[in-house]
Design an enzyme around this catalytic site. Structure first.
Site, PDB file in Angstrom:
ATOM      1  N   ARG A  47       0.825  -1.208   0.000  1.00  0.00           N
ATOM      2  CA  ARG A  47       0.000   0.000   0.000  1.00  0.00           C
ATOM      3  C   ARG A  47       0.864   1.266   0.000  1.00  0.00           C
ATOM      4  NH1 ARG A  47      -1.558   2.429   4.515  1.00  0.00           N
ATOM      5  NH2 ARG A  47      -1.656   0.516   5.753  1.00  0.00           N
ATOM      6  N   ASP A 171      -5.981  18.473 -16.081  1.00  0.00           N
ATOM      7  CA  ASP A 171      -6.336  17.125 -16.512  1.00  0.00           C
ATOM      8  C   ASP A 171      -5.835  16.983 -17.953  1.00  0.00           C
ATOM      9  OD1 ASP A 171      -7.509  14.799 -17.477  1.00  0.00           O
ATOM     10  OD2 ASP A 171      -9.388  15.105 -16.394  1.00  0.00           O
ATOM     11  N   LYS A 196      -6.860   5.379 -19.827  1.00  0.00           N
ATOM     12  CA  LYS A 196      -7.077   5.738 -21.216  1.00  0.00           C
ATOM     13  C   LYS A 196      -5.809   5.526 -22.052  1.00  0.00           C
ATOM     14  CE  LYS A 196     -11.155   7.066 -19.731  1.00  0.00           C
ATOM     15  NZ  LYS A 196     -11.068   7.121 -18.275  1.00  0.00           N
TER      16      LYS A 196
END
Length: 372
Positions: A47, A171, A196
């Site tokens: 983690r 972004d 993406k």
């Protein structure tokens, strides 16, 4: 170093164990310590850190020209982390046309927590300037915007943010660092849905933040990443690293295909509008020419006849896949208002298109017959 070389070099792994050219996948959740409690390779628990994720984060930083890269379980996890770095009572400026999950996150989660936000047309720099408040701490830029491909002047807005004591985040999912460099243009952070173009094959979920400097914002984000645990699996990191190797080639070809498709569609009598940054008719054309190397692999069209006709066109495609998402090797088409749901602000006749790597003649022919 040229971006094609950097995409390969930044993802290489020097395997001291077996000299493997392709990196191994470290599935271990925990790592052995020395007798004195020290960690010989710096890892204690996946983690907090993992060899595959560390390699990916270094590649992100290298590709965007940043100091710090961070990998997350999704683009929304990356966005959530940035907003969680702020305090209740802080104010955020966001675009009036943006990925629908961004305002939804602010409205449904962060507003209740005490974060304020305003929407503005970021194609209008003066309107952005008027949107600042004494408590504005962050400006969220998305260019090209989703789904109307509005163009924001990254450098000008980043300057405004800095002048007003706020951070700027871009972004950069649609353009990728192959076509647009927000950090070089003055932004503090570049954000991606790595699902993406970075992954590029529609088979993983991940997000990224790249910080221009190892700032207090970066330090806080790293803390939230480790404590919150919204991190990608080692295998997903491995897949993205593999995808990055071909990122420049894929993005440039997808952009070339999209450019030809946009020019074909721009003269079609059945369309009300074609949204693509390098069409001279686009309102953001001049800014796009300044800050983008090409228009990218995404475009949107508005069909004459309203939502009913747009849905009819979508139903007739044969090469394009009717699906949400973008950036994969296959071309996708969707009715954006339907995908976004009841609170969508997208035009009801808008179809969003993600252009893939099929032959451009086949893509043009498919939309031509669907529009007939």
């Amino acid at each position: 170093m040229n971006i094609e070389t950097l995409a390969i070099q930044s993802t290489q792994f020097h395997d001291a164990n077996a000299s493997a050219v392709v990196p191994p996948i470290y599935l271990s959740t925990t790592f052995e310590r020395e007798a004195d409690g020290s960690m010989p390779h710096g890892h204690i628990y996946t983690r907090a850190s993992n060899p595959n994720r560390n390699s990916l984060e270094k590649a992100y930083a290298a590709l965007e020209g940043g100091a710090v890269g961070m990998a997350f379980a999704s683009g929304q996890a990356a966005a959530s982390t940035i907003f969680q770095c702020l305090k209740p009572g802080d104010h955020v400026i966001i675009p009036d046309d943006a990925y629908y999950g961004t305002p939804a996150l602010l409205e449904d989660v962060m507003r209740i927590w005490g974060l304020e936000y305003s929407k503005v047309d970021m194609g209008d720099v003066e309107a952005v300037a008027r949107s600042f408040k004494p408590n504005t701490k962050l400006v969220w830029i998305e260019t090209p915007s989703n789904p109307q491909l509005k163009i924001a002047d990254i450098g000008a807005i980043a300057d405004l943010a800095r002048h007003n004591g706020a951070y700027s985040v871009c972004d950069n999912t649609w353009a990728t660092p192959i076509l647009q460099r927000p950090l070089d243009l003055g932004c503090d952070v570049s954000m991606h849905s790595a699902t993406k173009y970075f992954g590029g094959h529609s088979d993983l979920l991940s997000g990224a933040l790249i910080f221009k400097e190892n700032s207090p914002l970066a330090e806080k984000a790293r803390q939230i990443q480790a404590l919150g645990g919204a991190v990608p699996s080692p295998f997903d990191c491995w897949l993205i690293l593999r995808g990055i190797k071909t990122l420049p080639l894929r993005v440039r070809q997808q952009s070339a295909n999209a450019t030809q498709l946009a020019h074909f569609l721009s003269t079609h009598a059945g369309l009300e509008a074609v949204h693509y940054p390098t069409l001279e008719s686009h309102l953001g054309y001049e800014v796009a020419q300044k800050q983008m190397l090409s228009g990218g692999g995404m475009l949107s069209i508005q069909v004459k006849g309203g939502a009913e006709e747009a849905l009819r066109v979508k139903s007739k495609v044969k090469v394009f896949v009717r699906a949400t998402s973008l950036g994969g090797v296959e071309s996708l088409i969707e009715h954006r208002a339907t995908a976004e749901g009841a609170h969508s602000v997208s035009p009801k006749n808008l179809l969003r298109i993600s252009v893939g790597l099929e032959h451009i003649d086949d893509l043009i022919a498919d939309l031509a017959q669907a529009l007939s």
